[in-house]
Design an enzyme around this catalytic site. Structure first.
Site, PDB file in Angstrom:
ATOM      1  N   THR A  39      -2.825  -7.065  -2.229  1.00 57.21           N
ATOM      2  CA  THR A  39      -2.048  -8.298  -2.096  1.00 57.21           C
ATOM      3  C   THR A  39      -0.565  -8.002  -1.953  1.00 57.21           C
ATOM      4  O   THR A  39       0.145  -8.637  -1.163  1.00 57.21           O
ATOM      5  CB  THR A  39      -2.290  -9.215  -3.313  1.00 57.21           C
ATOM      6  OG1 THR A  39      -3.662  -9.571  -3.358  1.00 57.21           O
ATOM      7  CG2 THR A  39      -1.439 -10.481  -3.224  1.00 57.21           C
ATOM      8  N   HIS A  42       0.069  -6.992   1.526  1.00 56.03           N
ATOM      9  CA  HIS A  42       0.021  -8.168   2.407  1.00 56.03           C
ATOM     10  C   HIS A  42       1.320  -8.970   2.312  1.00 56.03           C
ATOM     11  O   HIS A  42       1.855  -9.429   3.333  1.00 56.03           O
ATOM     12  CB  HIS A  42      -1.159  -9.067   2.039  1.00 56.03           C
ATOM     13  CG  HIS A  42      -2.499  -8.489   2.388  1.00 56.03           C
ATOM     14  ND1 HIS A  42      -2.737  -7.829   3.577  1.00 56.03           N
ATOM     15  CD2 HIS A  42      -3.670  -8.476   1.703  1.00 56.03           C
ATOM     16  CE1 HIS A  42      -4.006  -7.441   3.615  1.00 56.03           C
ATOM     17  NE2 HIS A  42      -4.586  -7.811   2.488  1.00 56.03           N
TER      18      HIS A  42
END
Length: 342
Positions: A39, A42
């Site tokens: 995450t 990202h």
């Protein structure tokens, strides 16, 4: 304090920031270790659909309690080792009322929508705080959050003792799912993974590991399970072929748990789902109860040797950008940690 800030996608650096000021119902943690999650990568590249900037990333942190205010503060003392569930939730919607805070209608996440743990200090909600007893290695405790994902996924699957499990994807989450399933009494855990180093570690954990690129993969998939389909399947790879394999090789009335975030819709044969009466279970992060379960698993020490094997490298905070690059580009890396405090 020093903090890693993503100013906008693909631009991050260490800066000086004010130490967060806490209000009623909040706690301040001096960060000791933090893990790099997919995450975070990202968010760095602007691929997270709801992340806001500028942002201090990071949600897999553990550290020392500096200050705390509000209800529940009497359960802690300054200097306690602590971890915190990273979810910021309303506490009043239907999902929260049922203990499913991970599905809160107003869900926000530390490190994505609020400043996170890649800093010397981070503030959290008091009600999301968990004590880590003295003597627990904080590097292992930094794996509580991804372990909580695995605890949540296995519990949501409804896996029963003795059932055989197929995990597609042997990254950190896939292997942690295997470990939790193993601890929960799975009869057999089989991991499908392309990367050889991940298959090797899966075998060290006591799983059977198969390469889905081999020509006889489907034959082996059945043969290692006595010619029978599997009871429960976990899709932790995020590729279209994964869900196809699970629909084909999970038994009638079995369960498929969809974990990986996908870039677009998957082509799925709904006729097979109908004919086999398969259960397709979506999962999102973890609820607070399952985060507590992960804390208990780390504290009891039963996974110590395997958690140690999942930690690929530990970087000093001054080299945090190098740590991000390593975590993203090294295919043999599992969990990469950053040491923030002394």
């Amino acid at each position: 304090m020093k903090a890693l800030v993503i100013e906008h996608p693909d631009k991050m650096h260490i800066v000086e920031r004010e130490i967060p000021t806490i209000r009623e119902g909040e706690a301040l943690i001096r960060v000791r270790y933090i893990g790099i999650c997919g995450t975070d990568i990202h968010v760095l590249h602007g691929h997270h659909p709801t992340a806001t900037f500028p942002r201090i990333p990071g949600h897999e942190f553990v550290g020392e309690l500096v200050d705390i205010k509000g209800d529940g503060s009497e359960r802690f003392k300054r200097g306690d080792q602590v971890a915190a569930q990273e979810l910021i939730t309303c506490g009043v919607c239907d999902a929260c009322a049922k203990g499913e805070d991970n599905a809160c209608t107003g869900l926000r996440i530390i490190g994505v929508h609020a400043d996170g743990g890649f800093a010397e200090y981070v503030k959290v909600k008091t009600r999301k705080l968990f004590r880590i007893p003295e003597g627990v290695d904080l590097k292992r405790a930094a794996l509580i959050e991804p372990l909580a994902v695995a605890v949540h996924d296995v519990r949501m699957s409804g896996m029963q003792v003795g059932e055989n499990v197929l995990v597609i994807g042997g990254g950190p989450i896939g292997l942690l799912i295997g470990l939790v399933a193993q601890r929960g009494g799975a009869g057999k855990v089989v991991v499908s993974e392309v990367v050889q180093s991940r298959r090797k570690l899966a075998e060290e954990f006591g799983f059977l590991a198969l390469n889905p690129l081999e020509k006889d993969f489907e034959e082996k998939l059945l043969s290692v399970n006595g010619g029978k389909p599997y009871d429960v399947g976990f899709e932790a790879a995020g590729v279209p072929g994964a869900i196809t394999t699970l629909v084909d090789y999970i038994k009638n009335t079995g369960t498929i748990v969809q974990i990986a975030m996908t870039k677009g819709p998957y082509p799925v044969d709904t006729g097979k789902i109908f004919a086999k009466e398969l259960k397709i279970q979506g999962v999102r992060i973890h609820n607070q109860y399952n985060f507590g379960g992960a804390v208990n698993m780390v504290v009891d020490g039963g996974l110590d040797d395997r958690l140690d094997k999942l930690i690929s490298r530990v970087f000093d905070f001054e080299k945090v950008t190098e740590a991000f690059e390593y975590a993203e580009k090294c295919k043999d890396a599992f969990k990469v940690l950053v040491k923030v405090g002394n």
